[in-house]
Design an enzyme around this catalytic site. Structure first.
Site, PDB file in Angstrom:
ATOM      1  N   GLU A 111       1.029  -1.152   0.117  1.00 45.47           N
ATOM      2  CA  GLU A 111       0.159  -0.022   0.091  1.00 45.47           C
ATOM      3  C   GLU A 111       0.857   1.273   0.086  1.00 45.47           C
ATOM      4  OE1 GLU A 111      -2.680  -0.282   3.506  1.00 45.47           O
ATOM      5  OE2 GLU A 111      -2.384  -2.491   3.332  1.00 45.47           O
ATOM      6  N   LYS A 113       2.116   4.587   1.352  1.00 51.69           N
ATOM      7  CA  LYS A 113       2.126   5.097   3.064  1.00 51.69           C
ATOM      8  C   LYS A 113       1.605   6.850   2.754  1.00 51.69           C
ATOM      9  CE  LYS A 113       4.914   5.204   7.128  1.00 51.69           C
ATOM     10  NZ  LYS A 113       4.789   6.551   7.640  1.00 51.69           N
ATOM     11  N   ASP A 115       0.715  10.375   3.874  1.00 50.45           N
ATOM     12  CA  ASP A 115       1.234  11.326   4.938  1.00 50.45           C
ATOM     13  C   ASP A 115       0.312  12.226   5.249  1.00 50.45           C
ATOM     14  OD1 ASP A 115       3.362  11.980   6.406  1.00 50.45           O
ATOM     15  OD2 ASP A 115       4.509  13.163   4.786  1.00 50.45           O
ATOM     16  N   TYR A 222      -6.834   1.899   5.721  1.00 49.82           N
ATOM     17  CA  TYR A 222      -5.735   0.784   5.377  1.00 49.82           C
ATOM     18  C   TYR A 222      -6.018  -0.213   6.427  1.00 49.82           C
ATOM     19  CZ  TYR A 222      -3.287   3.896   8.615  1.00 49.82           C
ATOM     20  OH  TYR A 222      -2.913   4.743   9.577  1.00 49.82           O
ATOM     21  N   LYS A 309      10.691   3.409   3.076  1.00 58.69           N
ATOM     22  CA  LYS A 309      10.706   4.951   2.872  1.00 58.69           C
ATOM     23  C   LYS A 309      11.333   5.425   1.548  1.00 58.69           C
ATOM     24  CE  LYS A 309       9.046   6.659   6.765  1.00 58.69           C
ATOM     25  NZ  LYS A 309       9.158   7.856   7.507  1.00 58.69           N
ATOM     26  N   CYS A 403      26.979  27.281  28.397  1.00 63.91           N
ATOM     27  CA  CYS A 403      25.761  27.110  28.181  1.00 63.91           C
ATOM     28  C   CYS A 403      25.294  28.333  27.648  1.00 63.91           C
ATOM     29  CB  CYS A 403      25.102  26.665  29.346  1.00 63.91           C
ATOM     30  SG  CYS A 403      23.172  26.501  29.496  1.00 63.91           S
ATOM     31  N   CYS A 406      22.643  29.793  30.482  1.00 60.72           N
ATOM     32  CA  CYS A 406      23.183  30.310  31.920  1.00 60.72           C
ATOM     33  C   CYS A 406      24.686  30.266  32.082  1.00 60.72           C
ATOM     34  CB  CYS A 406      22.725  29.122  32.838  1.00 60.72           C
ATOM     35  SG  CYS A 406      23.618  27.869  32.971  1.00 60.72           S
ATOM     36  N   CYS A 421      25.113  20.917  30.211  1.00 55.57           N
ATOM     37  CA  CYS A 421      25.185  22.000  31.059  1.00 55.57           C
ATOM     38  C   CYS A 421      24.949  21.412  32.413  1.00 55.57           C
ATOM     39  CB  CYS A 421      24.171  23.134  30.783  1.00 55.57           C
ATOM     40  SG  CYS A 421      24.055  24.331  32.031  1.00 55.57           S
ATOM     41  N   CYS A 427      19.280  26.323  35.922  1.00 58.50           N
ATOM     42  CA  CYS A 427      19.286  26.495  34.516  1.00 58.50           C
ATOM     43  C   CYS A 427      17.876  26.493  33.726  1.00 58.50           C
ATOM     44  CB  CYS A 427      20.513  25.584  33.417  1.00 58.50           C
ATOM     45  SG  CYS A 427      20.412  25.901  31.717  1.00 58.50           S
TER      46      CYS A 427
HETATM   47  P1  AMP Z   1       5.057   6.148  11.620  1.00 65.69           P
HETATM   48  O1  AMP Z   1       4.546   7.107  12.216  1.00 65.69           O
HETATM   49  O2  AMP Z   1       6.364   6.507  10.813  1.00 65.69           O
HETATM   50  O3  AMP Z   1       5.723   5.178  12.583  1.00 65.69           O
HETATM   51  O4  AMP Z   1       4.495   5.519  10.767  1.00 65.69           O
HETATM   52  C1  AMP Z   1       3.345   4.857  10.942  1.00 65.69           C
HETATM   53  C2  AMP Z   1       2.149   5.563  10.628  1.00 65.69           C
HETATM   54  O5  AMP Z   1       2.020   5.504   9.178  1.00 65.69           O
HETATM   55  C3  AMP Z   1       0.674   4.873  11.169  1.00 65.69           C
HETATM   56  O6  AMP Z   1       0.410   5.572  12.353  1.00 65.69           O
HETATM   57  C4  AMP Z   1      -0.257   5.555   9.836  1.00 65.69           C
HETATM   58  O7  AMP Z   1      -1.013   6.734  10.615  1.00 65.69           O
HETATM   59  C5  AMP Z   1       0.784   5.927   8.947  1.00 65.69           C
HETATM   60  N1  AMP Z   1       0.388   5.041   7.469  1.00 65.69           N
HETATM   61  C6  AMP Z   1      -0.004   5.816   6.420  1.00 65.69           C
HETATM   62  N2  AMP Z   1      -0.451   4.908   5.358  1.00 65.69           N
HETATM   63  C7  AMP Z   1      -0.500   3.804   6.019  1.00 65.69           C
HETATM   64  C8  AMP Z   1      -0.735   2.495   5.453  1.00 65.69           C
HETATM   65  N3  AMP Z   1      -0.900   2.351   4.205  1.00 65.69           N
HETATM   66  N4  AMP Z   1      -0.862   1.310   6.377  1.00 65.69           N
HETATM   67  C9  AMP Z   1      -0.453   1.604   7.625  1.00 65.69           C
HETATM   68  N5  AMP Z   1      -0.045   2.692   8.187  1.00 65.69           N
HETATM   69  C10 AMP Z   1      -0.029   3.674   7.363  1.00 65.69           C
HETATM   70 ZN    ZN Z   2      22.500  26.065  31.518  1.00 63.03          ZN
END
Ligand code: AMP
Ligand code: ZN
Length: 667
Positions: A111, A113, A115, A222, A309, A403, A406, A421, A427
């Site tokens: 599938e 992924k 965003d 999904y 990725k 730092c 501080c 620090c 601080c």
């Molecule tokens: P990560 O946040 O990088 O650990 O990725 C996990 C997140 O990917 C999940 O919480 C989903 O929100 C998202 N995600 C997006 N597309 C998919 C998909 N096809 N299957 C499972 N998770 C997905």
């Molecule tokens: Zn400090």
């Protein structure tokens, strides 16, 4: 036709038009006619309030205002995904999976992924019940009124499906809609939104649902989460979900081998920019649902899925300045301030440089042209310096010795990548940061108190440490800027309620360096009380599973500091939980001490997680694969045949679910 029949037929018709338009992308009615029918339904519902239905199409226009989103504990945890970056990574994953399953017969789904922001939709008997954000995975925010305004999400399902389930998906903002929102903002002289993902997740938490209704949000689904074993494969469950109304992307594909998975990846890596929304990779899942069950989860992600990725995008810009930030533990992080540049849809101005070694390794200097890369993380990384473009007179970077907050001289202990620090109690960002960590969700989860208020309270001299929180009085905080009486009261109530938080979270909340959530759990299990922990010797500490020298030393340092001892004594006097409660001790025994279990197959009396918890509560250990060290295999239905053979080969005792239950209930 009775009035009730008329109302129902209008609802069915409107739902189906929504489905055709928003899910199938195939309009079955003009906007004008749709509005006429909707108005008619509104009128009938108003005149006949006895037929009111929360899931009627008239309930989707928004208007409900939510001041505070209620926190809801997820029935099933929402996990992250492990990442992979190459075909080798995927082959390794396949190997691990097949080892646990004890078979090489595995098939996958691929599938995209998406965003955006993950969402968990609960349905019962074909009706939408609620929508909760992922939050920390264990609990999230109830954003139901906002989610209802997203018209591609069905409120009433059309057809046969499982009856109790959660539908997981991603709330996204398609690129076109995002650009339109931005041009409207520019026209009004407002600042542009930075990227579709943040805007989508920000939209979920808007207080006015009518405002959410105006945004072109969409929801791609999904995962079906259910205990009903109606479908054999993930693919089948999603195809059925699409039929009853969910927007399941058609891009989902079955792959019979990692080679086929890779074909899918390569195809989408080049075609992804043609999609109407952003995607940053591919998610590969084991298709067979019994195999998914068998594989289960690590402490953070399912074993039956992995994300791939796509290569991050890179861009060149100029390093303008290096500044330094102090974290709650006093750790210093150098930050590259860059000449702003567009990258993967966002404007990048800053990038983390991690530590002094990293700076040295990159040989990065103010004035250099640098390559910046943005992966999944929010803060971009600097990959390299373009030495061919380095001007002649650049000065080598000298790491700061003091730092930035501080001015205390920094220290760096051997083997530690970071500078610190040491001015722990004086601080400002450390003081604020520690208290902010203490009140945070995964720690004491104090409602009604936010990070900015903590900083304000510190500046005003009301709090210097987390114990001071418990001395705060409503009258003291009301005069503060932006603090109404009601919110002051909520804050005090929230602080009071934190006294019920169990010890393992308190231990994490204390912010001892290197003691994260998992380590805190391990320590609590072993030591049971803060007194036992703080009087433990180094040698005792390192005998605990997974506690190494570094963590042990950090605990010793914490425990021998007079300031900390006083703080702990104060927390005790306020009634904060600093030992395991008698109740949870009661359910724990040592019956299974030293025994290692592998849990395999499908179970009926207890869920797999209950089984595992029960093993651990009784002092045993759970392992995911069979080895010579395994003492028992608890075998349910459908245990992989080669796993069985391996167990028999090694002469490991195989017991049933019932045998196990008998074992722990025996005196
Ligand atoms: P990560 O946040 O990088 O650990 O990725 C996990 C997140 O990917 C999940 O919480 C989903 O929100 C998202 N995600 C997006 N597309 C998919 C998909 N096809 N299957 C499972 N998770 C997905
Ligand atoms: Zn400090």
């Amino acid at each position: 036709m009775t009035i009730q029949e008329k109302i129902i037929s209008l609802r069915v018709a409107l739902n189906s038009h929504n489905y055709n338009y928003y899910v199938l992308d195939n309009a079955s009615i003009s906007d004008f006619d749709f509005d006429i029918q909707l108005k008619e339904l509104e009128k009938l519902e108003k005149e006949n309030p006895q037929f009111f239905d929360l899931n009627s199409p008239t309930q989707r226009v928004g208007g409900a205002i939510t001041k505070n989103f209620e926190t809801v504990v997820h029935k099933n945890r929402m996990y992250s995904l492990d990442n992979s970056y190459s075909k080798e990574d995927l082959l390794d994953w396949e190997k691990r999976v097949q080892k646990v399953l004890g078979t090489t017969e595995t098939s996958y789904t691929c599938e995209l992924k998406f965003d955006g922001a993950s969402i968990n939709l609960t349905y019962q008997k074909g009706q939408f019940i609620k929508a909760v954000t992922r939050g920390d995975g264990f609990q999230g925010d109830d954003v139901t009124p906002n989610i209802k305004t997203i018209l591609s999400i069905p409120l009433t399902l059309d057809g046969d499906f499982v009856s109790n389930f959660e539908m997981r998906g991603e709330i996204i903002l398609p690129i076109e809609g995002f650009n339109k929102m931005n041009s409207e903002r520019v026209a009004k002289g407002e600042e542009e939104y930075r990227n579709p993902r943040n805007t989508a997740s920000g939209s979920l938490k808007l207080q006015d649902s009518a405002e959410v209704a105006k945004r072109p949000l969409d929801c791609l689904l999904y995962q079906v989460v259910t205990e009903e074993r109606k479908y054999k494969t993930h693919f089948e469950s999603l195809e059925s979900a699409r039929k009853v109304g969910f927007k399941v992307p058609k891009t989902i594909t079955i792959a019979k081998s990692i080679d086929e998975v890779f074909n899918f990846i390569e195809k989408w890596d080049s075609k992804r920019h043609d999609l109407p929304y952003e995607t940053d990779g591919v998610v590969i899942k084991i298709n067979n649902l019994l195999q998914q069950e068998e594989l289960g989860y690590t402490s953070k992600a399912p074993r039956w899925a992995i994300a791939y990725k796509f290569k991050a995008e890179q861009v060149a810009t100029i390093l303008h300045k290096i500044t330094y930030q102090v974290g709650r533990t006093g750790a210093i992080t150098p930050v590259a301030n860059l000449v702003p540049v567009q990258l993967a849809g966002t404007t990048v101005k800053r990038a983390s440089l991690h530590n002094a070694d990293q700076i040295e390794k990159l040989d990065i200097r103010v004035g250099d042209v640098v390559f910046v890369e943005k992966g999944g993380e929010i803060i971009p990384k600097i990959i390299a310096v373009d030495f061919s473009k380095r001007p002649a007179n650049l000065v080598a970077t000298k790491y700061t010795e003091h730092c930035p907050e501080c001015y205390t001289e920094l220290i760096r202990t051997e083997g530690d990548a970071k500078h610190y620090c040491p001015n722990e109690f004086g601080c400002a960002p450390q003081i604020t940061g520690r208290i902010q960590h203490y009140i945070s969700r995964k720690a004491m989860n104090i409602d009604g108190l936010g990070g900015e208020t903590v900083d304000l309270l510190r500046k005003e001299g009301f709090i210097q440490n987390y114990a001071d929180l418990y001395d705060l009085k409503v009258e003291q905080v009301i005069p503060l800027e932006r603090m109404a009486e009601k919110s002051a009261q909520n804050m005090i109530v929230g602080i009071e309620k934190s006294k019920e938080i169990p010890f393992e979270k308190v231990l994490f909340a204390l912010g001892i360096r290197f003691v994260g959530e998992t380590v805190a759990k391990k320590l609590v299990k072993h030591f049971k009380s803060i007194d036992n922990l703080m009087t433990a010797t180094f040698d005792e500490l390192i005998t605990v599973d997974e506690i190494g020298d570094r963590i042990a030393q950090s605990i010793i340092d914490f425990s021998s500091d007079l300031g900390n001892i006083q703080l702990i004594n104060r927390l005790k006097s306020y009634g904060v939980q600093l030992e395991v409660s008698a109740e949870s001790l009661e359910n724990q025994t040592n019956k299974l001490a030293g025994q290692i279990f592998v849990v395999s197959g499908v179970f009926y009396q207890m869920s797999r997680n209950e089984l595992k918890k029960s093993i651990e509560d009784n002092g045993g250990k759970v392992s995911s694969s069979i080895s010579k060290k395994t003492n028992f295999i608890i075998a349910g239905d459908n245990m992989g045949p080669s796993k069985l053979a391996k167990a028999e080969n090694l002469g490991i005792e195989i017991i049933s679910e019932q045998d196990f239950i008998d074992k722990i209930s025996k005196e």
